[in-house]
Design an enzyme around this catalytic site. Structure first.
Site, PDB file in Angstrom:
ATOM      1  N   PHE A  27       0.806  -1.232   0.000  1.00 49.11           N
ATOM      2  CA  PHE A  27       0.000   0.000   0.000  1.00 49.11           C
ATOM      3  C   PHE A  27       0.830   1.270   0.000  1.00 49.11           C
ATOM      4  O   PHE A  27       0.336   2.345  -0.304  1.00 49.11           O
ATOM      5  CB  PHE A  27      -0.937   0.017   1.224  1.00 49.11           C
ATOM      6  CG  PHE A  27      -0.247   0.462   2.492  1.00 49.11           C
ATOM      7  CD1 PHE A  27      -0.110   1.818   2.792  1.00 49.11           C
ATOM      8  CD2 PHE A  27       0.302  -0.458   3.381  1.00 49.11           C
ATOM      9  CE1 PHE A  27       0.540   2.241   3.945  1.00 49.11           C
ATOM     10  CE2 PHE A  27       0.965  -0.053   4.533  1.00 49.11           C
ATOM     11  CZ  PHE A  27       1.076   1.304   4.809  1.00 49.11           C
TER      12      PHE A  27
ATOM     13  N   SER B  74       5.197  -6.974   3.264  1.00 51.14           N
ATOM     14  CA  SER B  74       5.653  -7.409   4.586  1.00 51.14           C
ATOM     15  C   SER B  74       6.359  -8.765   4.522  1.00 51.14           C
ATOM     16  O   SER B  74       6.184  -9.524   3.564  1.00 51.14           O
ATOM     17  CB  SER B  74       4.454  -7.524   5.517  1.00 51.14           C
ATOM     18  OG  SER B  74       3.609  -8.560   5.061  1.00 51.14           O
TER      19      SER B  74
ATOM     20  N   CYS C 207       9.577   1.895   3.197  1.00 53.46           N
ATOM     21  CA  CYS C 207      10.456   0.787   3.567  1.00 53.46           C
ATOM     22  C   CYS C 207      11.876   1.292   3.760  1.00 53.46           C
ATOM     23  O   CYS C 207      12.702   0.618   4.352  1.00 53.46           O
ATOM     24  CB  CYS C 207      10.435  -0.295   2.501  1.00 53.46           C
ATOM     25  SG  CYS C 207      11.113   0.260   0.952  1.00 53.46           S
TER      26      CYS C 207
HETATM   27  P1  NAD Z   1       1.445  -6.495   3.039  1.00 56.56           P
HETATM   28  O1  NAD Z   1       2.381  -7.633   3.047  1.00 56.56           O
HETATM   29  O2  NAD Z   1       0.379  -6.444   4.063  1.00 56.56           O
HETATM   30  O3  NAD Z   1       0.704  -6.434   1.616  1.00 56.56           O
HETATM   31  C1  NAD Z   1       1.423  -6.556   0.396  1.00 56.56           C
HETATM   32  C2  NAD Z   1       0.609  -7.388  -0.580  1.00 56.56           C
HETATM   33  O4  NAD Z   1       0.496  -8.727  -0.090  1.00 56.56           O
HETATM   34  C3  NAD Z   1      -0.804  -6.874  -0.778  1.00 56.56           C
HETATM   35  O5  NAD Z   1      -1.097  -6.913  -2.150  1.00 56.56           O
HETATM   36  C4  NAD Z   1      -1.658  -7.822   0.044  1.00 56.56           C
HETATM   37  O6  NAD Z   1      -2.920  -8.052  -0.539  1.00 56.56           O
HETATM   38  C5  NAD Z   1      -0.863  -9.100   0.077  1.00 56.56           C
HETATM   39  N1  NAD Z   1      -0.941  -9.787   1.390  1.00 56.56           N
HETATM   40  C6  NAD Z   1      -1.030  -9.209   2.610  1.00 56.56           C
HETATM   41  N2  NAD Z   1      -1.000 -10.142   3.576  1.00 56.56           N
HETATM   42  C7  NAD Z   1      -0.899 -11.332   2.971  1.00 56.56           C
HETATM   43  C8  NAD Z   1      -0.803 -12.677   3.433  1.00 56.56           C
HETATM   44  N3  NAD Z   1      -0.815 -12.965   4.731  1.00 56.56           N
HETATM   45  N4  NAD Z   1      -0.688 -13.659   2.528  1.00 56.56           N
HETATM   46  C9  NAD Z   1      -0.663 -13.371   1.217  1.00 56.56           C
HETATM   47  N5  NAD Z   1      -0.744 -12.113   0.722  1.00 56.56           N
HETATM   48  C10 NAD Z   1      -0.855 -11.102   1.567  1.00 56.56           C
HETATM   49  O7  NAD Z   1       2.335  -5.170   3.068  1.00 56.56           O
HETATM   50  P2  NAD Z   1       1.821  -3.666   3.203  1.00 56.56           P
HETATM   51  O8  NAD Z   1       1.326  -3.453   4.597  1.00 56.56           O
HETATM   52  O9  NAD Z   1       0.930  -3.327   2.079  1.00 56.56           O
HETATM   53  O10 NAD Z   1       3.205  -2.867   2.981  1.00 56.56           O
HETATM   54  C11 NAD Z   1       4.073  -2.525   4.025  1.00 56.56           C
HETATM   55  C12 NAD Z   1       5.254  -3.464   4.110  1.00 56.56           C
HETATM   56  O11 NAD Z   1       5.924  -3.496   2.862  1.00 56.56           O
HETATM   57  C13 NAD Z   1       6.300  -3.031   5.121  1.00 56.56           C
HETATM   58  O12 NAD Z   1       6.775  -4.164   5.797  1.00 56.56           O
HETATM   59  C14 NAD Z   1       7.411  -2.430   4.260  1.00 56.56           C
HETATM   60  O13 NAD Z   1       8.696  -2.456   4.831  1.00 56.56           O
HETATM   61  C15 NAD Z   1       7.321  -3.306   3.059  1.00 56.56           C
HETATM   62  N6  NAD Z   1       7.900  -2.665   1.886  1.00 56.56           N
HETATM   63  C16 NAD Z   1       9.105  -3.127   1.442  1.00 56.56           C
HETATM   64  C17 NAD Z   1       9.706  -2.529   0.352  1.00 56.56           C
HETATM   65  C18 NAD Z   1      11.029  -3.016  -0.159  1.00 56.56           C
HETATM   66  O14 NAD Z   1      11.371  -2.708  -1.290  1.00 56.56           O
HETATM   67  N7  NAD Z   1      11.785  -3.768   0.639  1.00 56.56           N
HETATM   68  C19 NAD Z   1       9.066  -1.464  -0.302  1.00 56.56           C
HETATM   69  C20 NAD Z   1       7.825  -1.038   0.178  1.00 56.56           C
HETATM   70  C21 NAD Z   1       7.246  -1.657   1.273  1.00 56.56           C
END
Ligand code: NAD
Length: 519
Positions: free
Chosen positions: A172, A249, A304
């Site tokens: 997000f 995540s 991130c």
């Molecule tokens: P999230 O993992 O909740 O969601 C990311 C995607 O995964 C979404 O499309 C969601 O629908 C899906 N998802 C969520 N939970 C899931 C599950 N249990 N099983 C399968 N799919 C699932 O992440 P978020 O809250 O949207 O984003 C924030 C996180 O992303 C933070 O931890 C941040 O550090 C990380 N992030 C990392 C980078 C990087 O390049 N390392 C960049 C941006 C964000």
């Protein structure tokens, strides 16, 4: 498109992407070149984080719809992969111009659904746009290798070929930049693409899809489905999907890496972070304090690459009072309000989680120098706001150090030497980004060589690489072999064919069969 985008409310933008026949606009699916209303009986609300009002709804795509999307990708792969590279390049050359012309409109959608300030949302689009611009260099990026005359009359050369249907699963926090890390690079290589944006911020991806269609991407080359776990499982399991790009995540990323890999797919998973900023006593004090404040609290800490942890080395700890004073000056407000520096968190749950982690710090013995939990934003009393917060006297055993907070909270540790700082960082499970603030080149060099972290800034607080490099990550922040964008991004989305060919002169004939290995 321009006239659609200039409408007042972002959720009314692009009637193609949204339908307002019901009281709340619904997000469409994008399948085979058409924006279609889902038949799903399961829908999720999209909230404006500054007010918590419902601004749209997004479907959990049905199995039938997801199958239709991937079938469309598979069919269009036949022709798109055979389309000349110059034609694909032209699509992305037009695409970058359309995005450039509509940055402000894309930013408005981001601010509405995600909450970040408009200026920061423009940055989100801009950093994604740079990846699209880079994709336009595909005619150089996809070059193979040649070695003539490996033996008499024999030459070897390689082709980089697309791999098939690829899929992207986005978080997000960067509604424009991260989808743009994914499908432009995948598609310009000749693959077709299935995107699943974050269900919390789908609007920007829909507008980006409309713009790509206007740029000339043929029907079916990009398809978009929406949903949560079922959509993710579908992507991990469908045999036609050859590669998955994930950002989000650790919980989701590790699961997707394992499930996708077990099914024989390539997976790149960029995950969580705990980024340390090391402040040396010889650093430029004014710049360092400003950079720390911006990198800790910008985007409400929901980056991130946010510098969420400061390590003050030696007497640089004396700068803490000024850090607190500078942080107090930031204006917490709805992202579309003039002068806003810190917008809301994505959801009431995220706000509750961040506030809880602040409290664990206090309970476990940290000192709360600045508490943003009681911040009031006039006119936005229902928003998910937390103001800049600073916890000092933090130790590595504390919950607030061990967990990624993902909010406007800077935790501070103090050590006596650079070696201690390096050791601390290398003991942390994450290795996404870090920065050192110093005026000493030898210190900087020791640091950059000593820390096991993907992105390292020297007097640069958020060192997100430009797209000619790759966005990397060490240890708990990344799973996979090849990273996003840059040379590695091209490697991820292509496979190599190696051709060894022999063209003998007509009079040179082979007199007997060769039954042994050539020596
Ligand atoms: P999230 O993992 O909740 O969601 C990311 C995607 O995964 C979404 O499309 C969601 O629908 C899906 N998802 C969520 N939970 C899931 C599950 N249990 N099983 C399968 N799919 C699932 O992440 P978020 O809250 O949207 O984003 C924030 C996180 O992303 C933070 O931890 C941040 O550090 C990380 N992030 C990392 C980078 C990087 O390049 N390392 C960049 C941006 C964000």
């Amino acid at each position: 498109l321009r006239s659609l985008l200039s409408k007042k409310t972002p959720v009314q933008l692009g009637r193609m992407c949204y339908s307002s026949s019901s009281s709340v606009p619904t997000t469409k699916l994008f399948i085979d070149g058409k924006f279609i209303e889902s038949n799903s009986s399961e829908w999720l609300d999209i909230h404006n984080p500054a007010t918590n009002e419902v601004v749209g709804r997004v479907p959990k795509a049905t199995q039938e719809e997801m199958l239709a999307a991937v079938d469309s990708c598979s069919r269009s792969f036949q022709s798109w992969s055979e389309t000349s590279i110059l034609t694909r390049q032209q699509v992305f050359l037009r695409y970058q111009q359309i995005i450039k012309d509509n940055i402000k409109e894309l930013a408005r959608t981001i601010t509405l659904e995600q909450g970040k300030t408009l200026a920061d949302a423009e940055g989100d689009v801009f950093r994604g746009l740079q990846v699209v611009e880079h994709a336009c260099s595909i005619t150089s990026l996809m070059l193979g290798e040649t070695l003539p005359s490996i033996t008499k009359d024999m030459d070897t050369y390689t082709y980089r070929m697309p791999i098939g249907v690829c899929a992207g699963i986005a978080p997000f926090n960067f509604p424009a930049m991260i989808p743009l890390w994914m499908f432009p690079i995948g598609m310009v290589c000749g693959n077709t693409y299935l995107m699943k944006p974050s269900e919390r911020v789908p609007g920007c991806t829909m507008l980006l899809a409309k713009m790509l269609q206007d740029a000339g991407a043929p029907d079916g080359t990009l398809n978009i489905i929406h949903g949560q776990h079922a959509a993710v499982n579908f992507i991990c399991d469908h045999p036609a999907i050859k590669a998955i790009s994930f950002v989000g995540s650790n919980q989701a990323g590790e699961y997707i890496y394992e499930r996708g890999s077990k099914n024989g797919k390539r997976v790149q998973s960029n995950m969580g972070a705990k980024n340390h900023g090391v402040v040396m006593p010889d650093a430029n004090k004014e710049n360092t304090i400003n950079q720390l404040v911006g990198a800790a609290f910008g985007a409400a800490g929901q980056r991130c690459m946010a510098l969420s942890t400061a390590i003050f080395v030696g007497e640089s700890r004396d700068w803490l009072p000024e850090l607190v004073e500078r942080s107090k000056l930031l204006r917490v407000n709805a992202g579309d309000q003039p002068g806003a520096d810190v917008g809301p968190l994505i959801s009431p749950e995220a706000k509750g989680r961040v506030e809880h982690l602040i409290q664990t710090g206090v309970d476990e013995g940290a000192k709360l120098l600045l508490d943003g939990r009681s911040v009031q934003v006039k006119g936005y009393e229902n928003g998910n706001f937390v103001g800049p917060t600073i916890l000092t006297n933090v130790s590595p055993e504390m919950t607030c150090y061990k967990e990624e907070i993902f909010g406007p909270v800077l935790i501070v540790l103090e050590v006596d030497t650079l070696d201690e700082a390096i050791a601390l960082i290398n003991r942390n499970p994450y290795g996404n980004g870090t920065a050192i603030f110093t005026t000493n080149g030898a210190t900087a060099r020791k640091y950059t060589h000593g820390v096991d972290v993907g992105q390292i800034g020297v007097n640069v607080p958020i060192p997100v690489p430009l797209p000619m490099f790759s966005f990397t990550g060490s240890r708990g922040s990344f799973r996979g072999d090849t990273n996003f964008y840059g040379k590695q991004g091209i490697q991820f989305y292509t496979q190599i064919k190696t051709v060894t060919s022999q063209w003998k002169a007509e009079d040179a004939t082979v007199s007997s069969p060769a039954v042994t290995m050539p020596t």
